[in-house]
Design an enzyme around this catalytic site. Structure first.
Site, PDB file in Angstrom:
ATOM      1  N   ARG A  71       1.052  -1.223   0.486  1.00  0.00           N
ATOM      2  CA  ARG A  71       0.178  -0.237   0.203  1.00  0.00           C
ATOM      3  C   ARG A  71       1.040   0.993  -0.147  1.00  0.00           C
ATOM      4  O   ARG A  71       2.068   1.348   0.546  1.00  0.00           O
ATOM      5  CB  ARG A  71      -0.461   0.370   1.416  1.00  0.00           C
ATOM      6  N   HIS A  72       0.178   2.496  -0.498  1.00  0.00           N
ATOM      7  CA  HIS A  72       0.966   3.266  -0.521  1.00  0.00           C
ATOM      8  C   HIS A  72       1.385   4.155   0.766  1.00  0.00           C
ATOM      9  O   HIS A  72       0.788   3.842   1.958  1.00  0.00           O
ATOM     10  CB  HIS A  72       0.457   4.108  -1.380  1.00  0.00           C
ATOM     11  N   ARG A  75      -0.795   9.699   3.917  1.00  0.00           N
ATOM     12  CA  ARG A  75      -1.408  10.070   2.621  1.00  0.00           C
ATOM     13  C   ARG A  75      -2.238  11.719   3.475  1.00  0.00           C
ATOM     14  O   ARG A  75      -2.596  11.323   4.577  1.00  0.00           O
ATOM     15  CB  ARG A  75      -2.035   9.730   1.891  1.00  0.00           C
ATOM     16  N   THR A  78      -8.117  12.026   1.728  1.00  0.00           N
ATOM     17  CA  THR A  78      -9.187  12.655   0.105  1.00  0.00           C
ATOM     18  C   THR A  78      -9.398  13.839   0.183  1.00  0.00           C
ATOM     19  O   THR A  78      -9.890  14.332   1.245  1.00  0.00           O
ATOM     20  CB  THR A  78      -9.778  11.162  -0.283  1.00  0.00           C
ATOM     21  N   ARG A 156      -0.533   9.362  -5.110  1.00  0.00           N
ATOM     22  CA  ARG A 156       0.524   9.410  -3.832  1.00  0.00           C
ATOM     23  C   ARG A 156       0.550   7.464  -3.840  1.00  0.00           C
ATOM     24  O   ARG A 156       1.848   7.010  -3.384  1.00  0.00           O
ATOM     25  CB  ARG A 156      -0.956   9.407  -3.388  1.00  0.00           C
ATOM     26  N   HIS A 336      -4.058   0.790  -3.661  1.00  0.00           N
ATOM     27  CA  HIS A 336      -4.739   1.518  -2.705  1.00  0.00           C
ATOM     28  C   HIS A 336      -5.242   0.606  -1.167  1.00  0.00           C
ATOM     29  O   HIS A 336      -5.740  -1.261  -1.665  1.00  0.00           O
ATOM     30  CB  HIS A 336      -6.343   1.784  -3.185  1.00  0.00           C
ATOM     31  N   ASP A 337      -5.609   0.943   0.018  1.00  0.00           N
ATOM     32  CA  ASP A 337      -6.517  -0.167   0.717  1.00  0.00           C
ATOM     33  C   ASP A 337      -7.335  -1.903   0.682  1.00  0.00           C
ATOM     34  O   ASP A 337      -7.107  -2.188   0.795  1.00  0.00           O
ATOM     35  CB  ASP A 337      -6.418   0.124   2.116  1.00  0.00           C
TER      36      ASP A 337
END
Ligand SMILES: *[C@@H]1O[C@H](CO)[C@@H](O)[C@H](O)[C@H]1NC(C)=O
Ligand SMILES: *[C@@H]1O[C@H](CO)[C@@H](O)[C@H](O)[C@H]1NC(C)=O
Ligand SMILES: *[C@@H]1O[C@H](CO)[C@@H](O)[C@H](O)[C@H]1NC(C)=O
Ligand SMILES: *[C@@H]1O[C@H](CO)[C@@H](O)[C@H](O)[C@H]1NC(C)=O
Ligand SMILES: *[C@@H]1O[C@H](CO)[C@@H](O)[C@H](O)[C@H]1NC(C)=O
Ligand SMILES: *[C@@H]1O[C@H](CO)[C@@H](O)[C@H](O)[C@H]1NC(C)=O
Length: 439
Positions: A71-72, A75, A78, A156, A336-337
């Site tokens: 995962r990134h 962050r 959003t 991201r 992504h998660d």
């Protein structure tokens, strides 16, 4: 609404004492700063928890060879979630007469977080993951066996991938400089994002039930402490989320963290656990099917054979050795998660005996967002060769999965064939569910 992950698929050989030859030429310099919030609290930040190893990485059994998703990193909120959080903060700030000193900071508080992008702390987490993976898997690397790296197109996630490759290069003292080779567009066929199932439902119905329960004592607190703010259940969840968001963005404890205690963070963790379970996991009829394309790509890599898939894969990319090689030892995919949750569920990992209760958390559950998909979460599939037979083991955030689904032994090992056989859901393209995404 939320963001991302990383899958690393590793193949290679572990010899008995290979580290010694690398020790002299490995640089490992952690760059992730400390956040100043106690770990027991950070670990209740669900999918907003900064990465932490869920267990100690178990060395592969002797004589075994290795294969990895991520995962990134951390962050900003959003854009849409940030706007909601900001409006909650404005409601509180409209109250002029705070009754508790802990709220006084709001008089001067300005919401100034960016949106969607990776924060510097998140970039550092990805950089450090790249360093760690070079050190851990350096035996698998040679000039013509560099990691093959893909990412979904959100900035991201791309930044996480390139910070990971930078950390990897750094640790190798620039002898090995992998590059991001494929970026999958989120408006096209993409196995690293959950954007291609328009008919999937959300987990709102279930999370709303629990949200009303866990926020009830907080309503009592805010009504007394900030009379007239009229916070909704969602407002309260937004204020709790601001604690991790501000902390990872500013790299110091957010004052919002001081408004809540451990019990509240436990309630928040469960709120997000339910969101993942009923949004993309086993509780969502069209959740697991969104991970099928990735699992079919994984099987292709594990078996060195062409991708067989009729779901989310991009057939053009997956049929070319330039964009889907099968001869590497390390494959790293950034995502992504929510998509990671769909992949776990397509594979059969973390499947609870019963669906998660919307009113009563099971304290022994393994379905914890903070352990499944913290920022920089890692799903690692290792292919090992032991006694000339091929095996698979899977680690999520370094926690070895028991792999009951394919008869995992005490080392979490399944024979490769047994693992492939166990993936009938993916191999049948989700048994008709994929079509339901567009019904
Ligand atoms: C708010 O800011 C003013 C001016 O910078 C400062 O004097 C005051 O102490 C601050 N109040 C709080 C509660 O931080
Ligand atoms: C690391 O991520 C940041 C975003 O936080 C980005 O600006 C930077 O370009 C990335 N660094 C590399 C080497 O990709
Ligand atoms: C497949 O990938 C190619 C190359 O990135 C891209 O041009 C094309 O639009 C993609 N097609 C679909 C349906 O995803
Ligand atoms: C935690 O905070 C809530 C809400 O303010 C409160 O009702 C509860 O008693 C607190 N729990 C503990 C253990 O302090
Ligand atoms: C909060 O709700 C009460 C009763 O519904 C209402 O009178 C009051 O105007 C509301 N306050 C704000 C700030 O919206
Ligand atoms: C994209 O996926 C759809 C649905 O599986 C498929 O019909 C189409 O051929 C795919 N396009 C490409 C370029 O792979």
């Amino acid at each position: 609404m939320y963001a991302g992950f990383f899958a690393l698929l590793l193949f290679g050989s572990f010899f008995d004492s290979p580290k010694a030859t690398f020790a002299a030429s490995v640089t490992f310099k952690p760059t992730t700063p400390s956040l100043g919030v106690p770990e027991n609290i950070q670990h209740l930040w669900a999918n907003f928890a900064p990465y932490f190893a869920a267990a100690e990485y178990p060395a592969p059994p002797p004589g075994c060879v290795i294969n990895q998703v991520e995962r990134h990193g951390a962050r900003f909120p959003t854009a849409s979630n940030g706007a909601q959080i900001q409006s909650t903060v404005q409601k509180l700030q409209a109250v002029r007469d705070f009754k508790v000193p802990r709220l006084e900071f709001l008089r001067n508080f300005t919401y100034d977080l960016g949106h969607d992008d990776l924060v510097p702390f998140g970039a550092a987490q990805s950089f450090d993951a790249g360093q760690l993976h070079f050190v851990r898997y350096s035996e698998l690397i040679s000039p013509n066996k560099l990691p093959f790296v893909r990412s979904t197109s959100a900035q991201r996630v791309v930044d996480s991938a390139t910070n990971w490759t930078a950390g990897f290069s750094f640790a190798s003292q620039n002898r090995f400089t992998p590059v991001l080779s494929v970026v999958l567009s989120e408006s096209a066929n993409d196995t690293l994002d959950d954007s291609s199932c328009p008919d999937a439902g959300s987990g709102d119905e279930q999370t709303n039930v629990w949200q009303a329960i866990y926020t009830a004592p907080l309503h009592a607190f805010f009504e007394q402490a900030a009379p007239g703010a009229n916070l909704t259940d969602t407002d309260i969840s937004n204020l709790i989320a601001l604690c991790p968001f501000e902390t990872v963005a500013k790299e110091k404890p957010s004052q919002f963290c001081d408004l809540f205690n451990q019990t509240t963070f436990e309630g928040f963790e469960y709120f997000e656990d339910l969101g993942k379970f009923y949004g993309n996991g086993y509780g969502q009829e069209l959740g697991p099917v969104q991970g099928v394309g990735y699992v079919n790509e994984l099987i292709a890599r594990l078996t060195n054979s062409p991708v067989q898939d009729a779901t989310q894969t991009n057939r053009t990319l997956d049929s070319s050795p330039q964009t889907f090689p099968l001869d590497r030892t390390i494959y790293a995919d950034f995502s992504h998660d929510n998509q990671m949750i769909s992949i776990y569920s397509a594979m059969g990992l973390f499947r609870p005996a019963q669906p998660l209760s919307t009113t009563t958390p099971d304290p022994r559950r393994t379905w914890l967002a903070s352990k499944l998909v913290p920022f920089s979460a890692k799903l690692v599939t290792e292919r090992l060769e032991c006694d000339r037979k091929q095996f698979v083991r899977i680690l999520v955030d370094d926690s070895l999965q028991p792999l009951e689904l394919c008869g995992g032994d005490k080392n979490g090992l399944c024979e490769l064939d047994a693992f492939v056989q166990s993936q009938g859901f993916a191999r049948s393209n989700g048994g008709g569910l994929f079509q339901r995404c567009f019904a």
